[in-house]
Motif scaffolding. Structure first.
Motif, PDB file in Angstrom:
ATOM      1  N   ASP A  48       0.830  -1.211   0.000  1.00  0.00           N
ATOM      2  CA  ASP A  48       0.000   0.000   0.000  1.00  0.00           C
ATOM      3  C   ASP A  48       0.863   1.259   0.000  1.00  0.00           C
ATOM      4  O   ASP A  48       0.622   2.195  -0.763  1.00  0.00           O
ATOM      5  N   VAL A  49       1.872   1.275   0.878  1.00  0.00           N
ATOM      6  CA  VAL A  49       2.719   2.461   1.013  1.00  0.00           C
ATOM      7  C   VAL A  49       3.582   2.660  -0.230  1.00  0.00           C
ATOM      8  O   VAL A  49       3.724   3.782  -0.724  1.00  0.00           O
ATOM      9  N   CYS A  50       4.131   1.583  -0.777  1.00  0.00           N
ATOM     10  CA  CYS A  50       4.941   1.694  -1.997  1.00  0.00           C
ATOM     11  C   CYS A  50       4.113   2.254  -3.150  1.00  0.00           C
ATOM     12  O   CYS A  50       4.587   3.113  -3.899  1.00  0.00           O
ATOM     13  N   LEU A  51       2.893   1.783  -3.295  1.00  0.00           N
ATOM     14  CA  LEU A  51       2.022   2.287  -4.360  1.00  0.00           C
ATOM     15  C   LEU A  51       1.646   3.744  -4.130  1.00  0.00           C
ATOM     16  O   LEU A  51       1.628   4.545  -5.069  1.00  0.00           O
ATOM     17  N   LEU A  52       1.362   4.089  -2.903  1.00  0.00           N
ATOM     18  CA  LEU A  52       0.975   5.452  -2.576  1.00  0.00           C
ATOM     19  C   LEU A  52       2.113   6.446  -2.823  1.00  0.00           C
ATOM     20  O   LEU A  52       1.918   7.504  -3.411  1.00  0.00           O
ATOM     21  N   PHE A  53       3.309   6.087  -2.376  1.00  0.00           N
ATOM     22  CA  PHE A  53       4.474   6.960  -2.531  1.00  0.00           C
ATOM     23  C   PHE A  53       5.149   6.812  -3.894  1.00  0.00           C
ATOM     24  O   PHE A  53       6.023   7.586  -4.238  1.00  0.00           O
ATOM     25  N   GLN A  54       4.789   5.761  -4.630  1.00  0.00           N
ATOM     26  CA  GLN A  54       5.437   5.423  -5.904  1.00  0.00           C
ATOM     27  C   GLN A  54       6.941   5.220  -5.689  1.00  0.00           C
ATOM     28  O   GLN A  54       7.776   5.852  -6.341  1.00  0.00           O
ATOM     29  N   ILE A  55       7.251   4.343  -4.736  1.00  0.00           N
ATOM     30  CA  ILE A  55       8.641   4.033  -4.412  1.00  0.00           C
ATOM     31  C   ILE A  55       8.827   2.523  -4.417  1.00  0.00           C
ATOM     32  O   ILE A  55       7.854   1.763  -4.414  1.00  0.00           O
ATOM     33  N   SER A  56      10.080   2.099  -4.427  1.00  0.00           N
ATOM     34  CA  SER A  56      10.384   0.671  -4.410  1.00  0.00           C
ATOM     35  C   SER A  56      10.359   0.148  -2.974  1.00  0.00           C
ATOM     36  O   SER A  56      10.478   0.927  -2.022  1.00  0.00           O
ATOM     37  N   PRO A  57      10.236  -1.157  -2.806  1.00  0.00           N
ATOM     38  CA  PRO A  57      10.300  -1.732  -1.459  1.00  0.00           C
ATOM     39  C   PRO A  57      11.621  -1.422  -0.758  1.00  0.00           C
ATOM     40  O   PRO A  57      11.657  -1.236   0.454  1.00  0.00           O
ATOM     41  N   ARG A  58      12.711  -1.357  -1.520  1.00  0.00           N
ATOM     42  CA  ARG A  58      14.017  -1.042  -0.927  1.00  0.00           C
ATOM     43  C   ARG A  58      14.045   0.387  -0.379  1.00  0.00           C
ATOM     44  O   ARG A  58      14.601   0.647   0.692  1.00  0.00           O
ATOM     45  N   THR A  59      13.449   1.320  -1.100  1.00  0.00           N
ATOM     46  CA  THR A  59      13.367   2.703  -0.615  1.00  0.00           C
ATOM     47  C   THR A  59      12.535   2.768   0.657  1.00  0.00           C
ATOM     48  O   THR A  59      12.881   3.471   1.607  1.00  0.00           O
ATOM     49  N   VAL A 113       1.707   7.956   7.406  1.00  0.00           N
ATOM     50  CA  VAL A 113       1.987   7.963   5.966  1.00  0.00           C
ATOM     51  C   VAL A 113       1.530   9.290   5.361  1.00  0.00           C
ATOM     52  O   VAL A 113       2.241   9.891   4.550  1.00  0.00           O
ATOM     53  N   GLN A 114       0.359   9.765   5.774  1.00  0.00           N
ATOM     54  CA  GLN A 114      -0.187  11.018   5.252  1.00  0.00           C
ATOM     55  C   GLN A 114       0.734  12.195   5.572  1.00  0.00           C
ATOM     56  O   GLN A 114       0.941  13.072   4.724  1.00  0.00           O
ATOM     57  N   LYS A 115       1.312  12.218   6.771  1.00  0.00           N
ATOM     58  CA  LYS A 115       2.232  13.293   7.157  1.00  0.00           C
ATOM     59  C   LYS A 115       3.484  13.296   6.294  1.00  0.00           C
ATOM     60  O   LYS A 115       4.058  14.348   6.035  1.00  0.00           O
ATOM     61  N   LEU A 116       3.911  12.132   5.863  1.00  0.00           N
ATOM     62  CA  LEU A 116       5.159  11.999   5.118  1.00  0.00           C
ATOM     63  C   LEU A 116       4.985  12.237   3.620  1.00  0.00           C
ATOM     64  O   LEU A 116       5.964  12.466   2.912  1.00  0.00           O
ATOM     65  N   LEU A 117       3.767  12.218   3.131  1.00  0.00           N
ATOM     66  CA  LEU A 117       3.506  12.370   1.703  1.00  0.00           C
ATOM     67  C   LEU A 117       4.111  13.649   1.111  1.00  0.00           C
ATOM     68  O   LEU A 117       4.782  13.580   0.078  1.00  0.00           O
ATOM     69  N   PRO A 118       3.955  14.827   1.731  1.00  0.00           N
ATOM     70  CA  PRO A 118       4.576  16.041   1.168  1.00  0.00           C
ATOM     71  C   PRO A 118       6.107  15.961   1.128  1.00  0.00           C
ATOM     72  O   PRO A 118       6.734  16.456   0.197  1.00  0.00           O
ATOM     73  N   VAL A 119       6.703  15.312   2.108  1.00  0.00           N
ATOM     74  CA  VAL A 119       8.164  15.173   2.151  1.00  0.00           C
ATOM     75  C   VAL A 119       8.646  14.325   0.983  1.00  0.00           C
ATOM     76  O   VAL A 119       9.624  14.663   0.313  1.00  0.00           O
ATOM     77  N   VAL A 120       7.950  13.230   0.720  1.00  0.00           N
ATOM     78  CA  VAL A 120       8.318  12.342  -0.383  1.00  0.00           C
ATOM     79  C   VAL A 120       8.169  13.076  -1.714  1.00  0.00           C
ATOM     80  O   VAL A 120       9.037  12.979  -2.593  1.00  0.00           O
ATOM     81  N   GLU A 121       7.093  13.830  -1.869  1.00  0.00           N
ATOM     82  CA  GLU A 121       6.884  14.591  -3.104  1.00  0.00           C
ATOM     83  C   GLU A 121       7.994  15.628  -3.296  1.00  0.00           C
ATOM     84  O   GLU A 121       8.492  15.810  -4.406  1.00  0.00           O
ATOM     85  N   GLN A 122       8.392  16.299  -2.236  1.00  0.00           N
ATOM     86  CA  GLN A 122       9.454  17.302  -2.320  1.00  0.00           C
ATOM     87  C   GLN A 122      10.776  16.659  -2.730  1.00  0.00           C
ATOM     88  O   GLN A 122      11.481  17.178  -3.592  1.00  0.00           O
ATOM     89  N   LYS A 123      11.101  15.522  -2.145  1.00  0.00           N
ATOM     90  CA  LYS A 123      12.343  14.823  -2.508  1.00  0.00           C
ATOM     91  C   LYS A 123      12.301  14.362  -3.957  1.00  0.00           C
ATOM     92  O   LYS A 123      13.308  14.388  -4.651  1.00  0.00           O
ATOM     93  N   ARG A 124      11.134  13.942  -4.418  1.00  0.00           N
ATOM     94  CA  ARG A 124      10.999  13.513  -5.807  1.00  0.00           C
ATOM     95  C   ARG A 124      11.261  14.693  -6.746  1.00  0.00           C
ATOM     96  O   ARG A 124      11.962  14.561  -7.747  1.00  0.00           O
ATOM     97  N   LYS A 125      10.722  15.855  -6.414  1.00  0.00           N
ATOM     98  CA  LYS A 125      10.937  17.051  -7.234  1.00  0.00           C
ATOM     99  C   LYS A 125      12.407  17.448  -7.243  1.00  0.00           C
ATOM    100  O   LYS A 125      12.968  17.778  -8.292  1.00  0.00           O
ATOM    101  N   GLU A 126      13.042  17.438  -6.071  1.00  0.00           N
ATOM    102  CA  GLU A 126      14.458  17.791  -5.983  1.00  0.00           C
ATOM    103  C   GLU A 126      15.303  16.848  -6.821  1.00  0.00           C
ATOM    104  O   GLU A 126      16.216  17.274  -7.533  1.00  0.00           O
ATOM    105  N   SER A 127      15.009  15.573  -6.764  1.00  0.00           N
ATOM    106  CA  SER A 127      15.752  14.579  -7.535  1.00  0.00           C
ATOM    107  C   SER A 127      15.553  14.804  -9.030  1.00  0.00           C
ATOM    108  O   SER A 127      16.502  14.727  -9.821  1.00  0.00           O
TER     109      SER A 127
END
Length: 106
Positions: free
Chosen positions: A45-56, A82-96
């Protein structure tokens, strides 16, 4: 099958004890109803939501970025964490993304 005779007073006392125990179980269930695993998210669920790999996701757990609960070998996550962390993950994705673009231009 064995038949056991019990005095009426003893039988009533036994019934009261059983009803009291059932009441305590019901109270505990209502008190901790929000902790039901059906409300929690698993790794997929979390991997799909964040669009990340299991290793990440594992790296996020290891670093303490994302809190989790482990039941046997399976990990579960509170939806609010998970909801609190969603903006952080999006920001890191943009930076990358912008970092990769900048490297391509150079």
């Amino acid at each position: 099958m064995e038949i056991v005779n019990v005095e009426a007073g003893m039988f009533e006392q036994l019934l009261e004890t059983i009803e009291e125990a059932a009441g305590q179980v019901e109270l505990l269930c209502s008190r901790y109803a929000d902790k039901a695993l059906s409300a929690w998210l698993d790794n997929q669920d979390v991997c799909l939501l964040f669009q990340i790999s299991p290793r990440t996701l594992q790296s996020m757990r290891d670093s303490g970025t994302l809190a989790y609960t482990q039941v046997n070998r399976k990990m579960y996550y509170k939806p609010e964490d998970v909801q609190k962390l969603l903006p952080v993950v999006e920001q890191k994705r943009k930076e990358s993304y912008f970092k990769q673009k900048k490297e391509m231009v150079s």
